[in-house]
Motif scaffolding. Sequence first.
Motif, PDB file in Angstrom:
ATOM      1  N   VAL A  58      32.300  27.866 -33.213  1.00 13.18           N
ATOM      2  CA  VAL A  58      31.175  27.939 -32.277  1.00 13.18           C
ATOM      3  C   VAL A  58      29.879  27.899 -33.075  1.00 13.18           C
ATOM      4  O   VAL A  58      29.865  28.183 -34.276  1.00 13.18           O
ATOM      5  CB  VAL A  58      31.183  29.232 -31.411  1.00 13.18           C
ATOM      6  N   ILE A  59      28.813  27.560 -32.382  1.00 13.87           N
ATOM      7  CA  ILE A  59      27.473  27.697 -32.937  1.00 13.87           C
ATOM      8  C   ILE A  59      26.699  28.591 -31.984  1.00 13.87           C
ATOM      9  O   ILE A  59      26.656  28.338 -30.771  1.00 13.87           O
ATOM     10  CB  ILE A  59      26.771  26.336 -33.113  1.00 13.87           C
ATOM     11  N   LEU A  60      26.139  29.646 -32.535  1.00 13.57           N
ATOM     12  CA  LEU A  60      25.230  30.487 -31.775  1.00 13.57           C
ATOM     13  C   LEU A  60      23.823  29.948 -32.010  1.00 13.57           C
ATOM     14  O   LEU A  60      23.469  29.599 -33.140  1.00 13.57           O
ATOM     15  CB  LEU A  60      25.304  31.940 -32.238  1.00 13.57           C
ATOM     16  N   LYS A  61      23.035  29.878 -30.961  1.00 17.01           N
ATOM     17  CA  LYS A  61      21.675  29.350 -31.090  1.00 17.01           C
ATOM     18  C   LYS A  61      20.686  30.377 -30.551  1.00 17.01           C
ATOM     19  O   LYS A  61      20.997  31.160 -29.659  1.00 17.01           O
ATOM     20  CB  LYS A  61      21.520  28.040 -30.320  1.00 17.01           C
ATOM     21  N   VAL A  73      23.577  29.544 -36.059  1.00 19.50           N
ATOM     22  CA  VAL A  73      24.559  29.916 -37.068  1.00 19.50           C
ATOM     23  C   VAL A  73      25.917  29.361 -36.623  1.00 19.50           C
ATOM     24  O   VAL A  73      26.278  29.431 -35.455  1.00 19.50           O
ATOM     25  CB  VAL A  73      24.615  31.446 -37.309  1.00 19.50           C
ATOM     26  N   TYR A  74      26.644  28.794 -37.574  1.00 21.42           N
ATOM     27  CA  TYR A  74      27.965  28.213 -37.338  1.00 21.42           C
ATOM     28  C   TYR A  74      29.026  29.244 -37.708  1.00 21.42           C
ATOM     29  O   TYR A  74      28.932  29.889 -38.761  1.00 21.42           O
ATOM     30  CB  TYR A  74      28.118  26.968 -38.219  1.00 21.42           C
ATOM     31  N   LEU A  75      30.030  29.402 -36.844  1.00 16.43           N
ATOM     32  CA  LEU A  75      31.113  30.353 -37.084  1.00 16.43           C
ATOM     33  C   LEU A  75      32.449  29.659 -36.839  1.00 16.43           C
ATOM     34  O   LEU A  75      32.619  29.001 -35.813  1.00 16.43           O
ATOM     35  CB  LEU A  75      30.973  31.555 -36.154  1.00 16.43           C
ATOM     36  N   GLN A  76      33.391  29.837 -37.774  1.00 13.54           N
ATOM     37  CA  GLN A  76      34.695  29.197 -37.637  1.00 13.54           C
ATOM     38  C   GLN A  76      35.803  30.182 -38.011  1.00 13.54           C
ATOM     39  O   GLN A  76      35.754  30.808 -39.077  1.00 13.54           O
ATOM     40  CB  GLN A  76      34.789  27.970 -38.551  1.00 13.54           C
ATOM     41  N   LYS A  77      36.792  30.302 -37.118  1.00 14.65           N
ATOM     42  CA  LYS A  77      37.968  31.128 -37.397  1.00 14.65           C
ATOM     43  C   LYS A  77      38.782  30.448 -38.495  1.00 14.65           C
ATOM     44  O   LYS A  77      39.117  29.275 -38.371  1.00 14.65           O
ATOM     45  CB  LYS A  77      38.844  31.271 -36.156  1.00 14.65           C
ATOM     46  N   ARG A  78      39.079  31.199 -39.537  1.00 14.38           N
ATOM     47  CA  ARG A  78      39.920  30.717 -40.635  1.00 14.38           C
ATOM     48  C   ARG A  78      40.961  31.791 -40.926  1.00 14.38           C
ATOM     49  O   ARG A  78      40.657  32.771 -41.586  1.00 14.38           O
ATOM     50  CB  ARG A  78      39.091  30.417 -41.879  1.00 14.38           C
ATOM     51  N   VAL A  79      42.155  31.594 -40.419  1.00 13.28           N
ATOM     52  CA  VAL A  79      43.261  32.536 -40.525  1.00 13.28           C
ATOM     53  C   VAL A  79      42.801  33.902 -40.033  1.00 13.28           C
ATOM     54  O   VAL A  79      42.620  34.095 -38.848  1.00 13.28           O
ATOM     55  CB  VAL A  79      43.869  32.573 -41.949  1.00 13.28           C
ATOM     56  N   ASP A  80      42.551  34.859 -40.947  1.00 12.59           N
ATOM     57  CA  ASP A  80      42.173  36.210 -40.525  1.00 12.59           C
ATOM     58  C   ASP A  80      40.715  36.552 -40.836  1.00 12.59           C
ATOM     59  O   ASP A  80      40.309  37.699 -40.723  1.00 12.59           O
ATOM     60  CB  ASP A  80      43.102  37.241 -41.155  1.00 12.59           C
ATOM     61  N   LYS A  81      39.925  35.554 -41.226  1.00 13.10           N
ATOM     62  CA  LYS A  81      38.515  35.773 -41.539  1.00 13.10           C
ATOM     63  C   LYS A  81      37.670  34.767 -40.781  1.00 13.10           C
ATOM     64  O   LYS A  81      38.105  33.650 -40.501  1.00 13.10           O
ATOM     65  CB  LYS A  81      38.269  35.627 -43.044  1.00 13.10           C
ATOM     66  N   LEU A  82      36.451  35.161 -40.460  1.00  9.35           N
ATOM     67  CA  LEU A  82      35.512  34.285 -39.779  1.00  9.35           C
ATOM     68  C   LEU A  82      34.553  33.726 -40.822  1.00  9.35           C
ATOM     69  O   LEU A  82      33.905  34.490 -41.543  1.00  9.35           O
ATOM     70  CB  LEU A  82      34.743  35.058 -38.705  1.00  9.35           C
ATOM     71  N   TYR A  83      34.495  32.398 -40.920  1.00  7.93           N
ATOM     72  CA  TYR A  83      33.582  31.739 -41.858  1.00  7.93           C
ATOM     73  C   TYR A  83      32.222  31.568 -41.195  1.00  7.93           C
ATOM     74  O   TYR A  83      32.123  31.119 -40.054  1.00  7.93           O
ATOM     75  CB  TYR A  83      34.125  30.372 -42.286  1.00  7.93           C
ATOM     76  N   GLU A 108      28.555  40.606 -34.314  1.00  6.52           N
ATOM     77  CA  GLU A 108      28.999  41.055 -32.993  1.00  6.52           C
ATOM     78  C   GLU A 108      30.027  40.084 -32.422  1.00  6.52           C
ATOM     79  O   GLU A 108      31.024  40.511 -31.825  1.00  6.52           O
ATOM     80  CB  GLU A 108      27.802  41.167 -32.044  1.00  6.52           C
ATOM     81  N   TYR A 109      29.798  38.801 -32.606  1.00  4.12           N
ATOM     82  CA  TYR A 109      30.757  37.794 -32.140  1.00  4.12           C
ATOM     83  C   TYR A 109      32.103  37.997 -32.843  1.00  4.12           C
ATOM     84  O   TYR A 109      33.156  37.965 -32.197  1.00  4.12           O
ATOM     85  CB  TYR A 109      30.223  36.378 -32.391  1.00  4.12           C
ATOM     86  N   ALA A 110      32.074  38.219 -34.154  1.00  4.30           N
ATOM     87  CA  ALA A 110      33.311  38.433 -34.914  1.00  4.30           C
ATOM     88  C   ALA A 110      34.100  39.600 -34.322  1.00  4.30           C
ATOM     89  O   ALA A 110      35.303  39.480 -34.067  1.00  4.30           O
ATOM     90  CB  ALA A 110      32.999  38.693 -36.386  1.00  4.30           C
ATOM     91  N   ARG A 111      33.424  40.710 -34.094  1.00  5.18           N
ATOM     92  CA  ARG A 111      34.107  41.870 -33.524  1.00  5.18           C
ATOM     93  C   ARG A 111      34.649  41.567 -32.123  1.00  5.18           C
ATOM     94  O   ARG A 111      35.737  42.005 -31.762  1.00  5.18           O
ATOM     95  CB  ARG A 111      33.160  43.076 -33.497  1.00  5.18           C
ATOM     96  N   SER A 112      33.902  40.787 -31.343  1.00  2.50           N
ATOM     97  CA  SER A 112      34.318  40.487 -29.969  1.00  2.50           C
ATOM     98  C   SER A 112      35.593  39.646 -29.918  1.00  2.50           C
ATOM     99  O   SER A 112      36.299  39.665 -28.914  1.00  2.50           O
ATOM    100  CB  SER A 112      33.198  39.784 -29.201  1.00  2.50           C
ATOM    101  N   ILE A 113      35.867  38.899 -30.992  1.00  2.00           N
ATOM    102  CA  ILE A 113      37.099  38.094 -31.032  1.00  2.00           C
ATOM    103  C   ILE A 113      38.139  38.718 -31.967  1.00  2.00           C
ATOM    104  O   ILE A 113      39.093  38.066 -32.365  1.00  2.00           O
ATOM    105  CB  ILE A 113      36.817  36.624 -31.409  1.00  2.00           C
ATOM    106  N   ASN A 114      37.898  39.989 -32.311  1.00  2.36           N
ATOM    107  CA  ASN A 114      38.839  40.774 -33.113  1.00  2.36           C
ATOM    108  C   ASN A 114      39.003  40.252 -34.547  1.00  2.36           C
ATOM    109  O   ASN A 114      40.084  40.309 -35.115  1.00  2.36           O
ATOM    110  CB  ASN A 114      40.194  40.895 -32.409  1.00  2.36           C
TER     111      ASN A 114
END
Length: 169
Positions: A58-61, A73-83, A108-114
């Motif tokens: 996702v990209i948060l704007k 900011v760009y966020l990408q799920k990578r196995v068990d970590k968020l890039y 906050e987004y990271a926590r919201s998707i566990n």
Amino acid sequence: MSITLATLADVRELVVLINSSYRGESSKKGWTTEANLIGGQRIDNEGLTEQMADPNAVILKNTNDEGKITGCVYLQKRVDKLYLGMLTVSPVLQANGLGRQLLQAAEEYARSINYHTITMTVITTRTELLEWYERRGYSKTGEVMPLVITEKFGILKQPVEMFKLEKSV
């Protein structure tokens, strides 16, 4: 100010913002420029569209009161970590807290998707940027890697290495 999810309708405006913040003369108005290390464009419409089409990304704007995108900011799920990548603030708005707000929204987004760990890479010679992230709880992992990019996304003016940083959220 409002931080929300970007959509494909935002691609063109995001591309202009990202390129103006990282590369070229306009980027030199802010403190996050890479223009002295990397020439060319940072992203194009096709590349950003591909990133946004990834179901793990996702990209948060951030938009201002007039609806103009001023940061992302760009966020990408990578196995068990968020890039986390492309943390971008308009060069003329830098040093006013928007980057910090986008970083907090990413956490906050990271926590919201566990997801409980955020990882990123930062150019090793960008000491002021590394210190900025360290003040916000990010730490070097000890991993250093060369930056390898195609000419489509930049032209290295010299060899560039990246530190990997992480933070538990």
